[in-house]
Write a protein that holds these residues in place. Structure first.
Motif, PDB file in Angstrom:
ATOM      1  N   TYR A 265      43.479  43.104  38.878  1.00  0.00           N
ATOM      2  CA  TYR A 265      44.939  43.200  38.894  1.00  0.00           C
ATOM      3  C   TYR A 265      45.548  42.780  37.560  1.00  0.00           C
ATOM      4  N   PRO A 266      46.691  43.383  37.194  1.00  0.00           N
ATOM      5  CA  PRO A 266      47.303  43.119  35.887  1.00  0.00           C
ATOM      6  C   PRO A 266      47.677  41.652  35.693  1.00  0.00           C
ATOM      7  N   GLN A 267      47.365  41.157  34.513  1.00  0.00           N
ATOM      8  CA  GLN A 267      47.712  39.776  34.194  1.00  0.00           C
ATOM      9  C   GLN A 267      49.221  39.556  34.227  1.00  0.00           C
ATOM     10  N   PHE A 268      50.005  40.584  33.889  1.00  0.00           N
ATOM     11  CA  PHE A 268      51.457  40.399  33.823  1.00  0.00           C
ATOM     12  C   PHE A 268      52.095  40.215  35.200  1.00  0.00           C
ATOM     13  N   LEU A 269      51.353  40.458  36.278  1.00  0.00           N
ATOM     14  CA  LEU A 269      51.864  40.210  37.626  1.00  0.00           C
ATOM     15  C   LEU A 269      51.471  38.832  38.147  1.00  0.00           C
ATOM     16  N   GLN A 270      50.779  38.043  37.306  1.00  0.00           N
ATOM     17  CA  GLN A 270      50.213  36.788  37.787  1.00  0.00           C
ATOM     18  C   GLN A 270      50.576  35.603  36.891  1.00  0.00           C
ATOM     19  N   HIS A 271      51.771  35.666  36.295  1.00  0.00           N
ATOM     20  CA  HIS A 271      52.220  34.606  35.395  1.00  0.00           C
ATOM     21  C   HIS A 271      52.942  33.480  36.123  1.00  0.00           C
ATOM     22  N   ASP A 272      53.296  33.688  37.392  1.00  0.00           N
ATOM     23  CA  ASP A 272      54.083  32.723  38.155  1.00  0.00           C
ATOM     24  C   ASP A 272      53.237  32.161  39.287  1.00  0.00           C
ATOM     25  N   ALA A 273      53.271  30.842  39.458  1.00  0.00           N
ATOM     26  CA  ALA A 273      52.526  30.220  40.561  1.00  0.00           C
ATOM     27  C   ALA A 273      53.034  30.716  41.916  1.00  0.00           C
ATOM     28  N   ASN A 274      54.310  31.048  41.993  1.00  0.00           N
ATOM     29  CA  ASN A 274      54.879  31.625  43.214  1.00  0.00           C
ATOM     30  C   ASN A 274      54.718  33.143  43.178  1.00  0.00           C
ATOM     31  N   VAL A 275      53.484  33.573  43.021  1.00  0.00           N
ATOM     32  CA  VAL A 275      53.170  34.978  42.785  1.00  0.00           C
ATOM     33  C   VAL A 275      53.498  35.830  44.000  1.00  0.00           C
ATOM     34  N   VAL A 276      53.944  37.048  43.760  1.00  0.00           N
ATOM     35  CA  VAL A 276      54.083  38.024  44.827  1.00  0.00           C
ATOM     36  C   VAL A 276      52.690  38.538  45.166  1.00  0.00           C
ATOM     37  N   ALA A 277      52.352  38.546  46.455  1.00  0.00           N
ATOM     38  CA  ALA A 277      51.009  38.968  46.864  1.00  0.00           C
ATOM     39  C   ALA A 277      50.706  40.357  46.312  1.00  0.00           C
ATOM     40  N   LEU A 278      49.476  40.548  45.860  1.00  0.00           N
ATOM     41  CA  LEU A 278      49.081  41.753  45.139  1.00  0.00           C
ATOM     42  C   LEU A 278      48.666  42.866  46.096  1.00  0.00           C
ATOM     43  N   LYS A 279      49.323  44.012  45.975  1.00  0.00           N
ATOM     44  CA  LYS A 279      48.982  45.198  46.752  1.00  0.00           C
ATOM     45  C   LYS A 279      47.969  46.038  45.987  1.00  0.00           C
ATOM     46  N   GLU A 280      47.199  46.826  46.701  1.00  0.00           N
ATOM     47  CA  GLU A 280      46.155  47.630  46.068  1.00  0.00           C
ATOM     48  C   GLU A 280      46.708  48.538  44.972  1.00  0.00           C
ATOM     49  N   GLU A 281      47.886  49.099  45.181  1.00  0.00           N
ATOM     50  CA  GLU A 281      48.441  50.011  44.184  1.00  0.00           C
ATOM     51  C   GLU A 281      48.915  49.293  42.918  1.00  0.00           C
ATOM     52  N   ASP A 282      48.984  47.965  42.951  1.00  0.00           N
ATOM     53  CA  ASP A 282      49.433  47.199  41.784  1.00  0.00           C
ATOM     54  C   ASP A 282      48.415  47.196  40.645  1.00  0.00           C
ATOM     55  N   ALA A 283      47.216  47.687  40.892  1.00  0.00           N
ATOM     56  CA  ALA A 283      46.182  47.672  39.849  1.00  0.00           C
ATOM     57  C   ALA A 283      46.561  48.539  38.653  1.00  0.00           C
ATOM     58  N   PHE A 284      47.476  49.485  38.847  1.00  0.00           N
ATOM     59  CA  PHE A 284      47.944  50.342  37.754  1.00  0.00           C
ATOM     60  C   PHE A 284      49.466  50.286  37.680  1.00  0.00           C
ATOM     61  N   PRO A 285      50.041  50.241  36.449  1.00  0.00           N
ATOM     62  CA  PRO A 285      49.372  50.327  35.136  1.00  0.00           C
ATOM     63  C   PRO A 285      48.465  49.119  34.898  1.00  0.00           C
ATOM     64  N   ALA A 286      47.331  49.405  34.281  1.00  0.00           N
ATOM     65  CA  ALA A 286      46.248  48.440  34.212  1.00  0.00           C
ATOM     66  C   ALA A 286      46.418  47.425  33.076  1.00  0.00           C
ATOM     67  N   ALA A 287      46.103  46.175  33.394  1.00  0.00           N
ATOM     68  CA  ALA A 287      45.970  45.105  32.404  1.00  0.00           C
ATOM     69  C   ALA A 287      45.109  44.019  33.048  1.00  0.00           C
ATOM     70  N   PRO A 288      43.845  44.360  33.377  1.00  0.00           N
ATOM     71  CA  PRO A 288      42.999  43.449  34.152  1.00  0.00           C
ATOM     72  C   PRO A 288      42.489  42.266  33.339  1.00  0.00           C
ATOM     73  N   GLU A 289      41.817  41.348  34.042  1.00  0.00           N
ATOM     74  CA  GLU A 289      41.123  40.242  33.381  1.00  0.00           C
ATOM     75  C   GLU A 289      40.155  40.831  32.359  1.00  0.00           C
ATOM     76  N   GLU A 290      40.153  40.269  31.147  1.00  0.00           N
ATOM     77  CA  GLU A 290      39.255  40.754  30.100  1.00  0.00           C
ATOM     78  C   GLU A 290      37.798  40.664  30.553  1.00  0.00           C
ATOM     79  N   GLY A 291      37.015  41.637  30.171  1.00  0.00           N
ATOM     80  CA  GLY A 291      35.583  41.614  30.452  1.00  0.00           C
ATOM     81  C   GLY A 291      35.275  41.921  31.906  1.00  0.00           C
ATOM     82  N   TYR A 292      35.161  40.907  32.721  1.00  0.00           N
ATOM     83  CA  TYR A 292      34.761  41.039  34.119  1.00  0.00           C
ATOM     84  C   TYR A 292      35.706  41.965  34.892  1.00  0.00           C
TER      85      TYR A 292
END
Length: 343
Positions: free
Chosen positions: A125-152
């Motif tokens: 999942y994109p790093q830009f959706l996970q900057h807040d501790a009160n994160v909005v739960a991630l839906k499957e379609e949120d994977a794009f536009p892509a900005a995943p964890e580097e490497g893994y």
């Protein structure tokens, strides 16, 4: 007809590791004939597989041998670990997992397996959706536009698409599961590749009541954690389903790392003080699973809450550490006895 040929034949890769070892046990309980494959044997308990192939799946020859004669493949083999490892080993992880995953997907297609399940990760999942501790739960379609964890995470997302292409181009039935932080007994708890519940359980088990343990980050980063029994149940259900797009597999019980420490301390019956080290890797600020699609597809979702699951997890880790301490004490006694001068 042999017993093996009269039952569904299933390959589980990564079966020397935590999740795949538990999955192997479950499939055997279901009456399946199971071939396990990994570069190493399970560390804490003997395999329950009918056959264990100790092979390096970075070699495509070994991938082909592993899938030969199999009806279904649960592909869980991966080079992975906790945030300390995956944040510092991008090249090694990406190379190893690319070789393993490309080889396994291609070998399964060529062998004509009926279904292929790929274990992906919430790290896609994109790093830009996970900057807040009160994160909005991630839906499957949120994977794009892509900005995943580097490497893994990047390699996992790529292989998700590879599975999609094999389904679209060749009709190969694939299932893609995005794990969200799995924990439980028989998992790695030391050495740098362990996840947060195991690492914290180890730290608390090794200190006395009232002592202090170190926490990576300020402890306010948030995660959800899924107990291993729920994970295995979800894998079996997803494999049986007719759904081929990626699915989250995790709980939506969001907690801070500080809260996780308190829950483990409660299970241990200890009062614990926290020392926070903000120089250590802590990953994204917040990550949680949206289980809406999982419920729609399966009519089910993980049910074991963190307070329940952490009790057997902590107990098992504490027992492992106690056994190691007793072994070390006995070895020291024997060495001292040998070194003592005779009278």
């Amino acid at each position: 007809m042999s017993i093996a040929s009269s039952r569904k034949k299933i390959l589980v890769t990564g079966a020397g590791g935590f999740i795949a070892h538990h999955l192997t046990t479950r499939l055997k309980e279901m009456g399946c004939w199971v071939r396990a494959a990994d570069i190493k044997q399970p560390e804490y308990e003997a395999t329950h597989a009918d056959e264990f192939m100790q092979v390096d799946l970075r070699d495509r020859v070994n991938c082909a041998a592993a899938v030969e004669g199999m009806d279904e493949v649960y592909h869980l083999a991966a080079d992975m670990g906790g945030i300390g490892y995956i944040s510092q080993s991008h090249a090694e992880i990406t190379l190893n997992n690319t070789l393993i995953d490309v080889g396994m997907v291609d070998a399964a297609h060529k062998a004509g397996v009926s279904r292929f399940l790929y274990s992906s990760s919430a790290c896609v999942y994109p790093q830009f959706l996970q900057h807040d501790a009160n994160v909005v739960a991630l839906k499957e379609e949120d994977a794009f536009p892509a900005a995943p964890e580097e490497g893994y995470g990047l390699e996992k997302l790529y292989t998700e698409k590879l599975c999609q292409y094999f389904t679209e181009d060749f009709g190969m039935a694939t299932r893609v599961v995005r794990f969200h932080n799995v924990y439980g007994p028989l998992g790695t708890y030391d050495g740098g590749r362990e996840k947060a519940p195991a690492a914290i359980s180890r730290k608390i088990a090794k200190v006395l009541d009232g002592d202090m343990i170190d926490i990576w980050g300020d402890g306010e980063q948030t995660r959800s954690f899924m107990y291993i029994d729920d994970c295995v149940e979800g894998l079996v259900r997803i494999m049986k389903s007719d759904y081929s797009l990626p699915l989250n597999l995790g709980t939506d019980e969001l907690v801070t790392i500080n809260q996780l420490v308190d829950i483990v301390a409660e299970a241990a019956g200890k009062r614990i003080r926290k020392s926070h080290d903000t120089t250590r890797p802590q990953g994204v600020r917040g990550r949680n699973s949206d289980n809406t699609r999982l419920r729609d597809v399966l009519g089910w979702e993980p049910k074991i809450d963190l307070r329940t699951g952490i009790v057997p997890t902590y107990t098992w880790i504490a027992e492992q550490l106690s056994a190691l301490d007793k072994g070390s004490a006995q070895s020291a006694y024997l060495l001292a006895a040998v070194a003592a001068p005779s009278r």
